[in-house]
Scaffold this motif. Structure first.
Motif, PDB file in Angstrom:
ATOM      1  N   LEU A  11      44.124  51.356  45.916  1.00 29.22           N
ATOM      2  CA  LEU A  11      43.966  52.749  45.511  1.00 29.22           C
ATOM      3  C   LEU A  11      44.004  52.883  43.995  1.00 29.22           C
ATOM      4  N   LEU A  12      44.957  52.179  43.366  1.00 25.31           N
ATOM      5  CA  LEU A  12      45.073  52.259  41.910  1.00 25.31           C
ATOM      6  C   LEU A  12      43.794  51.761  41.238  1.00 25.31           C
ATOM      7  N   ALA A  15      40.986  54.251  41.696  1.00 21.83           N
ATOM      8  CA  ALA A  15      41.171  55.405  40.823  1.00 21.83           C
ATOM      9  C   ALA A  15      40.824  55.059  39.386  1.00 21.83           C
ATOM     10  N   TYR A  18      37.078  54.696  38.889  1.00 18.31           N
ATOM     11  CA  TYR A  18      36.450  56.021  38.868  1.00 18.31           C
ATOM     12  C   TYR A  18      36.691  56.715  37.525  1.00 18.31           C
ATOM     13  N   LEU A  19      37.914  56.591  37.022  1.00 14.41           N
ATOM     14  CA  LEU A  19      38.233  57.237  35.750  1.00 14.41           C
ATOM     15  C   LEU A  19      37.503  56.569  34.580  1.00 14.41           C
ATOM     16  N   ARG A  27      39.781  60.256  29.974  1.00 15.56           N
ATOM     17  CA  ARG A  27      39.856  59.777  31.359  1.00 15.56           C
ATOM     18  C   ARG A  27      39.751  58.251  31.409  1.00 15.56           C
ATOM     19  N   LEU A  34      46.168  52.931  34.437  1.00 14.04           N
ATOM     20  CA  LEU A  34      46.351  52.659  35.870  1.00 14.04           C
ATOM     21  C   LEU A  34      45.940  51.219  36.187  1.00 14.04           C
TER      22      LEU A  34
ATOM     23  N   THR B 597      48.700  59.045  41.309  1.00 13.71           N
ATOM     24  CA  THR B 597      47.320  58.642  41.058  1.00 13.71           C
ATOM     25  C   THR B 597      46.355  59.781  41.333  1.00 13.71           C
ATOM     26  N   MET B 598      46.576  60.459  42.464  1.00 12.55           N
ATOM     27  CA  MET B 598      45.661  61.535  42.828  1.00 12.55           C
ATOM     28  C   MET B 598      45.691  62.643  41.775  1.00 12.55           C
ATOM     29  N   VAL B 600      46.308  62.305  38.580  1.00 11.90           N
ATOM     30  CA  VAL B 600      45.576  61.852  37.388  1.00 11.90           C
ATOM     31  C   VAL B 600      44.068  61.987  37.606  1.00 11.90           C
ATOM     32  N   VAL B 601      43.624  61.604  38.832  1.00  6.75           N
ATOM     33  CA  VAL B 601      42.182  61.619  39.078  1.00  6.75           C
ATOM     34  C   VAL B 601      41.642  63.042  39.150  1.00  6.75           C
ATOM     35  N   THR B 603      43.085  66.159  38.296  1.00  2.00           N
ATOM     36  CA  THR B 603      43.424  67.283  37.431  1.00  2.00           C
ATOM     37  C   THR B 603      42.498  67.360  36.217  1.00  2.00           C
TER      38      THR B 603
END
Lengths: 123, 767
Positions: A11-12, A15, A18-19, A27, A34, B597-598, B600-601, B603
């Motif tokens: 998941l990390l 994420a 994606y960022l 971002r 992360l 994590t959610m 951060v993604v 917001t």
């Protein structure tokens, strides 16, 4: 616990990818943080996880008593954390200075090194 | 067009005289081996260079190398002396002397190298130095273009050559030429065809065989001494040298015989016609060089003693008279201001010594007795009769020699003894430093012909023995070999050549008309290069967009696909998700990290993102605490605090996390993100499902106290067993701090708006 860590790491990583693909440079920076955490967890977990037994040699003994946590990945992660922090600090300074000069956080508009009309310049 | 040179400028400069003296010393050094090599055989010097790769710096001086070494250093001395005078007062003369001297050394290395890899290195060095020399008049775009053409073409051939050499080394187990040649022909071995094609590509590009011939006449953009040296005596003979050098290992097969005969023959005849077609004497000579190279390649196709003797004799003759004639043309150009065959005439009275040198060289070129050129021609016909497809070789040879006869008259006779021409400047004799070279070369050419026994014993026979791999099998060098078929062919050649000279003006017009209709390889080259550039630019535009997220996307995609490919190609039992022993606390920590994590993604608030990051960091620290890593956890918490503080300070001065621009790419990004994340999880699961190898950990646990006297194993590893890593880590942090400091500090001084870009360095040639 390794299985759960693997899921968390997945998941990390997702994420952070994606960022880091976002146009806003902040971002990207969050993604970098992360990703650094995820990488540390990967190293830690691949050395196997042992609960509640720090890698210490008791007084009066030559070797640790019983099974203790794997010390080597811990040492590697310690190094990685600090280096990750150095990288982040530098990137942050870079972002800060970039924004001060270019007045934008949109990476699509940061074209100083590779301007759009590069072909014309070469001629 | 003569190069700028001031007749009153001092020409005895340190750079010029040192290079001349050094080259002359080298010549004397090699001269002392002249009696040694025919008597005692080859001399060898060896240094180990890269022993692990079998690359040795070994030099091998046998008859062939010796002949080349003497030509290179001998002609080199004369040419450098000539150049000192020719370019006297040129602002970049010192540079020129350096280039020429470096070229001389590279060429010397090329002909002396015994190791194939060393030979290749020298081969490429001659390419580079000749590039610098051809492009010496760098203010002239044509000169630059021609230099680049020569570089690209010969370097491409050089790459093929390297591949061929590596194949040889791998299949034969050695890179030493002396060992390869001693082992005999490899024509029956596998990979022979591949090796041969690659080596021939290298040799043919270097020696300008059709269809790679067009760079050589273009290379005449170089100053005349360079043309005399590189394009007659030395560099272009590199390919011929290679073919001769590898003759024992590569020759003998049908492919060798037919390829060399046909390419050499076609080059020779094509070049002779082209030579006749030119009016610029330098261009004429350039094409006759092509003709000579073609002839040499053609005779190297053979394996009989006569064919090889013919090749070696002709090589010697050609180097002498061609260098001499080039230098003569340089003098004529220098003194009269033109090189046009139609304008020049009757110079003999004004410049008698030059005229004599030209005459002697011209006679050698025409192949008249008693010059060595005559002997070479006789031997050539004798050799041609022994070769496969001898009718082809004889016809091609005769055509080339007859045309050469005519060209010799045009170059060496007409300008000096022909009718008085209409000249831009009143001619007078050249300075001695320039006349010396052609005079000496032409006299040596005459003496070599008058004393064929001496020439044969010291130079030709050892060279032939080296090429044949066996001594005393070559043909004999005689001025009078009796009344035989070669003599008849020679006489026929003279007659044909004289007729050609008489009609050359009309023939030239015809050839010009034909040339206008033929395919222009030279223009084709430009088109090829343009297309190449267009493709390169096009693909750069596609790959290098200049947009960060495109680069990131490609990087992540490649990562995901390669890891995925590995996982699929190396199948293992699907890892089971084993949650045994994962209690309430662990699930809680995981939930914390997921939530952070959610945030951060999702917001777009800076503060919320900051909090999310902090939560993730603390969650990770909690994992470390729960799983026996207190030191790591402490560091993680400290660093996490610092990160949050730093980010908070920075974010105060930065804009909101607004989305800017089009967001249509985000679904694809999300897809890739899921792929990369999934792949990572999969890898980690498979890693943790394999049996664990504890050897390293056991070592550290056993030696932490007993050897390093520390009870905290993690700390002992950091400061004792892996100190260097820690040292590196400190260095990284320091570099990052310095970098950040320089960025922030440097920025403060400069105005915030874009400073104007510093003007690009003005093009040097505009000076």
């Amino acid at each position: 616990m390794e299985a759960l860590t693997a899921l968390v790491v997945g998941l990390l990583v997702a994420a952070s990818v994606y960022l880091m693909l976002a146009r806003n440079f902040m971002r990207f920076l969050f993604g970098l943080i992360l990703l650094s955490n995820a990488a540390n967890l990967v190293i830690f977990a691949s050395g196997r996880m042992t609960k509640g037994a720090p890698a210490l040699v008791p007084y009066g003994a030559d070797t640790p008593a019983g099974v203790v946590g794997n010390a080597l990945p811990q040492a590697l992660v310690l190094t990685a954390i600090v280096i990750g922090f150095g990288l982040l600090a530098f990137t942050l300074a870079l972002a800060f200075e970039t924004y001060r000069r270019l007045r934008t956080m949109d990476t699509d508009k940061m074209r100083v090194a590779e301007p759009k009309d590069a072909d014309e310049d070469m001629k | 067009m003569a190069e700028p040179s001031d007749p009153n400028a001092p020409w005895v400069t340190p750079a010029g005289m040192i290079t001349v003296a050094l080259t002359a010393t080298l010549f004397l050094f090699f001269l002392q081996y002249l009696p040694v090599v025919p008597r005692d055989g080859a001399v060898q010097w060896v240094w180990d260079w890269i022993p692990s790769l079998q690359v040795r710096l070994s030099f091998w001086l046998d008859g062939l190398s010796l002949m080349f070494a003497l030509l290179i250093t001998g002609i080199g001395t004369l040419v450098m002396l000539y150049a000192a005078r020719y370019l006297a007062g040129h602002p970049q003369y010192n540079r020129f002397a350096l280039y020429l001297f470096s070229f001389m050394l590279s060429m010397l290395g090329l002909v002396l190298a015994d190791n194939l890899i060393a030979l290749f290195v020298f081969w490429e060095l001659t390419t580079f130095t000749s590039y610098l020399l051809i492009g010496f008049s760098h203010t002239d775009p044509k000169s630059r273009r021609n230099a680049l053409q020569a570089l690209l073409l010969t370097a491409a051939g050089g790459l093929a050559l390297l591949a061929g050499f590596i194949l040889i080394g791998v299949t034969q187990g050695t890179f030493e030429l002396s060992q390869l040649n001693a082992a005999g022909s490899m024509a029956e071995q596998p990979y022979y065809l591949g090796i041969l094609i690659l080596v021939l590509l290298g040799a043919f590009t270097k020696s300008a065989q059709v269809p790679f011939h067009f760079w050589l006449p273009n290379a005449m953009a170089a100053p005349t001494p360079v043309s005399a040296y590189l394009h007659s005596a030395t560099m272009v003979k590199g390919g011929v040298y290679l073919l001769a050098r590898m003759h024992p290992s590569l020759s003998g097969s049908d492919v060798w015989i037919y390829t060399l005969t046909i390419f050499g023959g076609v080059t020779a005849v094509f070049a002779s016609f082209m030579a006749l077609r030119q009016t610029d004497l330098k261009q004429t000579l350039a094409y006759t060089t092509l003709m000579a190279l073609g002839t040499l390649v053609m005779f190297l196709a053979g394996s009989s003693g006569y064919a090889i003797t013919a090749a070696m004799t002709f090589l010697l003759v050609h180097s002498l008279y061609k260098a001499g004639l080039f230098l003569v043309i340089g003098i004529v150009d220098h003194e009269t201001g033109t090189r046009d065959a139609n304008l020049l005439g009757g110079l003999a009275r004004a410049m008698p010594i030059t005229a004599l040198a030209a005459g002697l060289s011209g006679l050698a070129m025409a192949g008249l007795p008693p010059f060595l050129g005559f002997i070479a021609k006789e031997l050539s016909y004798a050799g041609a009769l022994t070769m496969a497809i001898s009718w082809f070789v004889v016809i091609m040879g005769m055509a080339a020699f007859a045309l050469m006869f005519a060209v010799a008259l045009i170059v060496a006779w007409k300008p000096f003894f022909g009718p008085q021409g209409d000249l831009p400047r009143k001619p007078h004799e050249g300075p001695w430093a320039m006349v010396l070279g052609p005079a000496m070369l032409s006299v040596i050419g005459l003496l070599a012909g008058l004393l064929p026994g001496v020439t044969a014993y010291y130079l030709v026979e050892p060279a032939v023995a080296a090429v044949m791999g066996a001594p005393d099998v070559g043909g004999r060098l005689k001025l009078w070999a009796g009344f035989n078929l070669p003599l008849v062919l020679s006489l026929l050649t003279f007659a044909l050549g004289f007729v050609l000279y008489l009609v050359h003006a009309r023939l030239r017009a015809m050839l010009a008309a034909m040339e206008a209709r033929a395919i222009d390889m030279d223009a084709g080259w430009d088109v090829l290069l343009d297309r190449f550039m267009a493709v390169a630019k096009g693909q750069t535009r596609v790959i290098q967009t200049g947009v960060l997220r495109h680069y990131m996307f490609v990087t992540f995609a490649v990562f995901a696909l390669t890891v995925l490919g590995t996982l699929v190609l190396r199948p293992a039992a699907a890892p089971a998700l084993n949650f045994a022993g994962t209690g309430f606390v662990e699930w809680g920590i995981a939930a914390l990290i997921v939530a952070g994590t959610m945030v951060v993604v999702l917001t777009s608030s800076r503060i919320a993102a900051l909090v999310g990051l902090g939560v993730v960091g603390i969650g990770v620290a909690l994992i470390f605490i729960a799983y026996s890593a207190p030191d790591v956890a402490i560091t993680q918490i400290l660093v996490e605090l610092l990160v949050v503080v730093l980010l908070a300070v920075a974010l105060l001065k930065m804009p909101h996390l607004d989305r800017t621009g089009k967001q249509s790419h985000r679904p694809f990004d999300a897809g890739l993100a899921v792929l990369v994340g999934g792949v990572t999880t999969w890898v980690l699961l498979r890693v943790t499902n394999t049996p664990f190898d504890r050897r390293l950990t056991d070592f550290f646990e056993a030696s932490s106290w007993t050897e390093a006297f520390g009870r905290n194993i993690v700390n002992v590893i950091l400061v004792d067993f892996r100190t260097l890593d820690t040292f590196g880590e400190i260095a990284v942090v320091i570099v990052a701090a310095l970098g950040a400091f320089a960025l922030l500090k440097g920025g403060a001084k400069r105005p915030p708006e874009d400073a104007p870009e510093p003007a690009p360095e003005t093009a040097r040639e505009e000076r």
